[in-house]
Design an enzyme around this catalytic site. Structure first.
Site, PDB file in Angstrom:
ATOM      1  CD  GLU A 116      -2.792  -1.224   0.096  1.00 33.63           C
ATOM      2  OE1 GLU A 116      -3.158  -0.147  -0.407  1.00 33.63           O
ATOM      3  OE2 GLU A 116      -3.138  -2.324  -0.352  1.00 33.63           O
ATOM      4  CB  CYS A 175      -1.821   7.070   1.622  1.00 34.45           C
ATOM      5  SG  CYS A 175      -3.232   6.280   2.395  1.00 34.45           S
TER       6      CYS A 175
HETATM    7  P1  NAD Z   1       8.668   4.525   4.209  1.00 34.25           P
HETATM    8  O1  NAD Z   1       8.568   3.706   2.981  1.00 34.25           O
HETATM    9  O2  NAD Z   1       9.842   5.397   4.391  1.00 34.25           O
HETATM   10  O3  NAD Z   1       8.615   3.597   5.517  1.00 34.25           O
HETATM   11  C1  NAD Z   1       7.554   2.699   5.738  1.00 34.25           C
HETATM   12  C2  NAD Z   1       8.040   1.603   6.663  1.00 34.25           C
HETATM   13  O4  NAD Z   1       8.993   0.815   5.978  1.00 34.25           O
HETATM   14  C3  NAD Z   1       8.729   2.104   7.916  1.00 34.25           C
HETATM   15  O5  NAD Z   1       8.374   1.277   8.999  1.00 34.25           O
HETATM   16  C4  NAD Z   1      10.198   1.951   7.584  1.00 34.25           C
HETATM   17  O6  NAD Z   1      11.040   1.813   8.704  1.00 34.25           O
HETATM   18  C5  NAD Z   1      10.174   0.673   6.779  1.00 34.25           C
HETATM   19  N1  NAD Z   1      11.296   0.477   5.869  1.00 34.25           N
HETATM   20  C6  NAD Z   1      12.182   1.382   5.390  1.00 34.25           C
HETATM   21  N2  NAD Z   1      13.063   0.785   4.565  1.00 34.25           N
HETATM   22  C7  NAD Z   1      12.729  -0.526   4.518  1.00 34.25           C
HETATM   23  C8  NAD Z   1      13.245  -1.655   3.810  1.00 34.25           C
HETATM   24  N3  NAD Z   1      14.279  -1.560   2.990  1.00 34.25           N
HETATM   25  N4  NAD Z   1      12.621  -2.847   3.972  1.00 34.25           N
HETATM   26  C9  NAD Z   1      11.540  -2.967   4.770  1.00 34.25           C
HETATM   27  N5  NAD Z   1      11.025  -1.926   5.478  1.00 34.25           N
HETATM   28  C10 NAD Z   1      11.601  -0.720   5.342  1.00 34.25           C
HETATM   29  O7  NAD Z   1       7.307   5.344   4.274  1.00 34.25           O
HETATM   30  P2  NAD Z   1       6.899   6.449   5.338  1.00 34.25           P
HETATM   31  O8  NAD Z   1       7.642   7.704   5.013  1.00 34.25           O
HETATM   32  O9  NAD Z   1       6.988   5.876   6.700  1.00 34.25           O
HETATM   33  O10 NAD Z   1       5.356   6.635   5.027  1.00 34.25           O
HETATM   34  C11 NAD Z   1       4.826   7.568   4.150  1.00 34.25           C
HETATM   35  C12 NAD Z   1       4.422   6.909   2.870  1.00 34.25           C
HETATM   36  O11 NAD Z   1       3.460   5.889   3.119  1.00 34.25           O
HETATM   37  C13 NAD Z   1       3.750   7.868   1.917  1.00 34.25           C
HETATM   38  O12 NAD Z   1       4.229   7.663   0.619  1.00 34.25           O
HETATM   39  C14 NAD Z   1       2.289   7.477   2.002  1.00 34.25           C
HETATM   40  O13 NAD Z   1       1.520   7.809   0.876  1.00 34.25           O
HETATM   41  C15 NAD Z   1       2.382   6.015   2.198  1.00 34.25           C
HETATM   42  N6  NAD Z   1       1.157   5.469   2.768  1.00 34.25           N
HETATM   43  C16 NAD Z   1       0.376   4.665   1.988  1.00 34.25           C
HETATM   44  C17 NAD Z   1      -0.825   4.175   2.484  1.00 34.25           C
HETATM   45  C18 NAD Z   1      -1.713   3.286   1.657  1.00 34.25           C
HETATM   46  O14 NAD Z   1      -2.598   2.665   2.229  1.00 34.25           O
HETATM   47  N7  NAD Z   1      -1.528   3.204   0.357  1.00 34.25           N
HETATM   48  C19 NAD Z   1      -1.225   4.515   3.779  1.00 34.25           C
HETATM   49  C20 NAD Z   1      -0.401   5.343   4.532  1.00 34.25           C
HETATM   50  C21 NAD Z   1       0.792   5.808   4.027  1.00 34.25           C
END
Ligand code: NAD
Length: 510
Positions: free
Chosen positions: A246, A280
Site C-alpha cells: 500500500e 496517502c
Molecule cells: P517509508 O517507505 O519510508 O517507511 C515505511 C516503513 O517501511 C517504515 O516502517 C520503515 O522503517 C520501513 N522500511 C524502510 N526501509 C525498509 C526496507 N528496505 N525494507 C523494509 N522496510 C523498510 O514510508 P513512510 O515515510 O513511513 O510513510 C509515508 C508513505 O506511506 C507515503 O508515501 C504514504 O503515501 C504512504 N502510505 C500509503 C498508504 C496506503 O494505504 N496506500 C497509507 C499510509 C501511508
C-alpha cells in the site's frame, strides 16, 4: 533538527532517539531489533500461531472484542501517544487512531467467520456429475506487518484485525518516526489476553524492516512509500513471499461546473489538509473547470483562512510529523513558486510556532511541470489548476504515475460515477473525500505505482489466507483413464464435439 537520530548505545543494538515534532524535545529512545531478534520473534510467532489457528472464529472474535474493550477503555493513552509523537490534532487522532481501529476490529470480529467459512462450490459442466468441490480458507502462518508514520495505530490495527481473524500471527515493525504508539497497541493486546507471541512488535528503522522481510514470514503486509515498496517487492520476489504493498498517492479531485461549490470547497480544504496533509489518499491536486474556477477558489480561500494551526488546545492543522517530509513540502513549494505558481495563502513554515509547522497553503496557477502536481507532497497544500472542461480534468487526473484514490464533485451523481470509472486509480469518491479506507467492505489498494494487491474487505481478509480447493470424486466413474484404448479416445472426442462444438452442449457445459 532530526526527529529520529542515532545515539550512542551501551549494548550491541543500534539505538535511536525520537523527538516531538511539536517541541523538538526528545520523547524517547529505543533499540533497533537485529536480524536475529526479528528471526527469533518470527519463530515464537510461528509457535503461537499453531494454537491460535486451531481456535474457532468465535473464539478468535472473543479475543478481538476484548481488545476492542481495551481500546475503548484506554483510548486516551492511544491518543496521547499518537499526539505526542506526531503533533496531529487531537480530534484527528481520535478519528483515525481510535475510531478507525475500533470500527475495523468490530467489523472483522463479527464478519470474518462468515467471509472465511468453507465454501461449497458447484462445479460447472459435465464435471458437476463427477466431482464435489469445497474451498477452505487456511491461515498463511506468520504475517510481517510494516507500517508508516502517518497513521501509526490505524495502519497497524486494521491489518492486524484481519490477519488475526484469519488465524495468523503478526510480527509488526512500526515506523521509527512513531515507534511508541505501537507499544500501546501491543500492551492493550496483552491486557486483552491475546497470547504475547501472537502479536509482537519489533522496533527499528529500515534495516529492521528489511530483516523482517527476510525472517521467514509467510506474507508481508507493507504500507509506506513507493521507493521502499519497490525494495520490499524485490526481496519478496526473490524469497517468493506474497506481499501487499500500500504505497503513496497523488490523488486528483475533479470539480465539475455543476458541483455544489460550498461542499466541494470544504472537501478540498479538508482533503488536502487533513492529518497535516499526511494522508496517502488525501487530495494532492485539484482540477476545476473554467466556469466555476473563480468562485471555487474564493470559497476555498474563505474556508482555508478559518483553519487554525496550533501546538496545543483546539486547532485544526497540527505539525508536520517528520523533518524529512518538511524538506519535501518546502522543496515542492519552492519549485512551484519558481515556475510561476501563485501562493494565495501560506507557502512557508509557521513563524509563530517553534516545531515543524508548515502553514496551510493554497496555491493556484500550477501545472504538470511542477513537482507539487506530479510527485507526492504529503503536506497541507491545496493545489488548484484551472482546466477547460471535464475531459481535460480526466486526462490530467490520469497523467500520473500514481493511482491510489481520487474524487469527483458534481450534482449529477450518475455523471460522477461515469467520470469515476474513467480515472485509472484504486478507488474514487463522488462528492466525498477519501473515505474508501474507512469503509471496511471496500477492497483498498492502489494502481500503477500506488501499490500491489488489496487490503480490507472480503478480498483483503482472504488475502491473509490460502484458499485451498479440496475436491472429492462422487464415485460415479472409474478412477483415472487406464487402460488407454481406441474406444476411450473416440468417446472423449465425441464428448468434446458435443459439449464444446454444439450450442446445446456449450450451454450445458457452461
Ligand atoms: P517509508 O517507505 O519510508 O517507511 C515505511 C516503513 O517501511 C517504515 O516502517 C520503515 O522503517 C520501513 N522500511 C524502510 N526501509 C525498509 C526496507 N528496505 N525494507 C523494509 N522496510 C523498510 O514510508 P513512510 O515515510 O513511513 O510513510 C509515508 C508513505 O506511506 C507515503 O508515501 C504514504 O503515501 C504512504 N502510505 C500509503 C498508504 C496506503 O494505504 N496506500 C497509507 C499510509 C501511508
Amino acid at each position: 533538527m532530526a526527529i529520529v537520530e542515532p545515539i550512542e548505545s551501551a549494548g550491541p543494538r543500534r539505538r535511536l532517539r525520537v523527538r516531538s515534532p511539536v517541541t523538538l524535545q526528545p520523547i524517547g529512545e529505543f533499540d533497533c531489533a537485529t536480524a536475529e531478534d526479528v528471526r527469533a520473534a518470527v519463530e515464537r510467532a510461528r509457535k503461537a500461531q499453531l494454537e491460535w489457528a486451531s481456535l474457532s472464529f468465535d473464539r478468535r472474535a472473543r479475543h478481538l472484542y476484548r481488545l476492542l474493550d481495551q481500546l475503548v477503555a484506554h483510548q486516551d493513552e492511544v491518543i496521547d501517544a499518537v499526539v505526542q509523537e506526531t503533533g496531529k490534532a487531537r480530534q484527528e487522532a481520535i478519528a483515525w487512531e481510535v475510531f478507525g481501529p475500533c470500527d475495523a476490529i468490530n467489523y472483522y470480529a463479527r464478519h470474518a467467520g462468515k467471509i472465511l467459512a468453507p465454501e461449497k462450490k458447484r462445479v460447472h459442466g459435465p464435471m458437476r456429475f463427477l466431482k464435489k468441490l469445497r474451498i477452505v480458507y487456511e491461515p498463511l502462518g506468520v504475517v510481517g506487518l510494516i507500517t508508516p508514520w502517518n497513521g501509526p495505530v490505524a495502519l497497524a490495527a486494521v491489518p492486524l484485525a484481519q490477519a488475526l481473524m484469519a488465524g495468523n500471527a503478526v510480527v509488526h515493525k512500526p515506523s521509527e518516526v512513531t515507534p511508541f504508539s505501537a507499544l500501546v497497541l501491543k500492551r492493550l493486546s496483552e491486557e486483552a489476553g491475546l497470547p504475547p507471541d501472537l502479536y509482537q512488535v519489533v522496533q527499528g528503522d529500515g534495516e529492521t524492516g528489511a530483516a523482517l522481510v527476510e525472517a521467514g514470514v509467510d506474507k508481508i503486509s507493507f504500507t509506506g512509500s513507493v521507493a521502499t515498496g519497490r525494495k520490499v517487492a524485490e526481496a519478496c520476489g526473490r524469497l517468493l513471499v506474497p506481499c501487499t504493498l500500500e504505497l503513496g498517492g497523488k490523488d486528483a479531485m475533479i470539480v465539475c461546473a455543476d458541483a455544489d461549490l460550498d461542499r466541494a470547497a470544504a472537501g478540498a480544504v479538508n482533503g488536502s489538509c487533513i492529518n497535516t496533509g499526511h494522508y496517502c489518499c488525501g487530495t494532492e491536486r485539484i482540477y476545476v473547470v473554467d466556469e466555476v474556477y473563480e468562485d471555487f477558489v474564493a470559497k476555498v480561500m474563505e474556508r482555508a483562512r478559518e483553519l487554525r494551526q496550533g501546538d496545543s488546545g483546539e486547532f485544526d492543522v497540527g505539525a508536520v510529523f517528520w523533518d524529512k517530509q518538511l524538506d519535501i513540502i518546502e522543496a515542492h513549494m519552492e519549485d512551484a513558486r519558481a515556475k510561476g505558481a501563485r501562493v494565495l495563502m501560506g507557502g512557508r513554515r509557521n513563524p509563530d510556532l517553534a516545531g515543524l509547522f508548515y502553514e496551510p497553503t493554497v496555491v493556484t496557477h500550477v501545472n504538470h511541470g511542477m513537482d507539487v502536481m506530479t510527485n507526492e507532497t504529503f503536506g497541507p497544500i491545496v493545489a488548484i489548476q484551472r482546466v477547460s472542461d471535464e475531459e481535460e480534468a480526466i486526462a490530467l487526473a490520469n497523467d500520473s504515475e500514481y493511482g491510489l484514490n481520487g474524487s469527483v464533485w458534481t450534482r449529477d451523481t450518475d455523471k460522477g460515477f461515469r467520470i469515476a470509472e474513467r480515472i485509472v486509480t484504486g478507488g474514487v469518491c463522488v462528492n466525498d473525500m477519501a473515505i474508501t479506507y474507512g469503509l471496511c467492505e471496500a477492497p483498498f489498494g492502489g494502481r500503477k505505482s500506488s501499490g500491489v494487491g488489496k487490503v480490507n474487505g472480503e478480498m483483503g481478509l482472504k488475502g491473509y489466507c490460502h484458499p485451498k480447493p479440496i475436491s472429492a470424486d462422487r464415485g460415479r466413474g472409474s478412477q483415472g483413464g487406464y487402460p488407454y484404448t481406441r474406444k476411450g479416445e473416440n468417446r472423449l472426442q465425441r464428448i468434446i464435439r458435443f459439449f464444446y462444438g454444439t450450442r446445446l452442449g456449450r450451454w450445458i457445459a457452461g
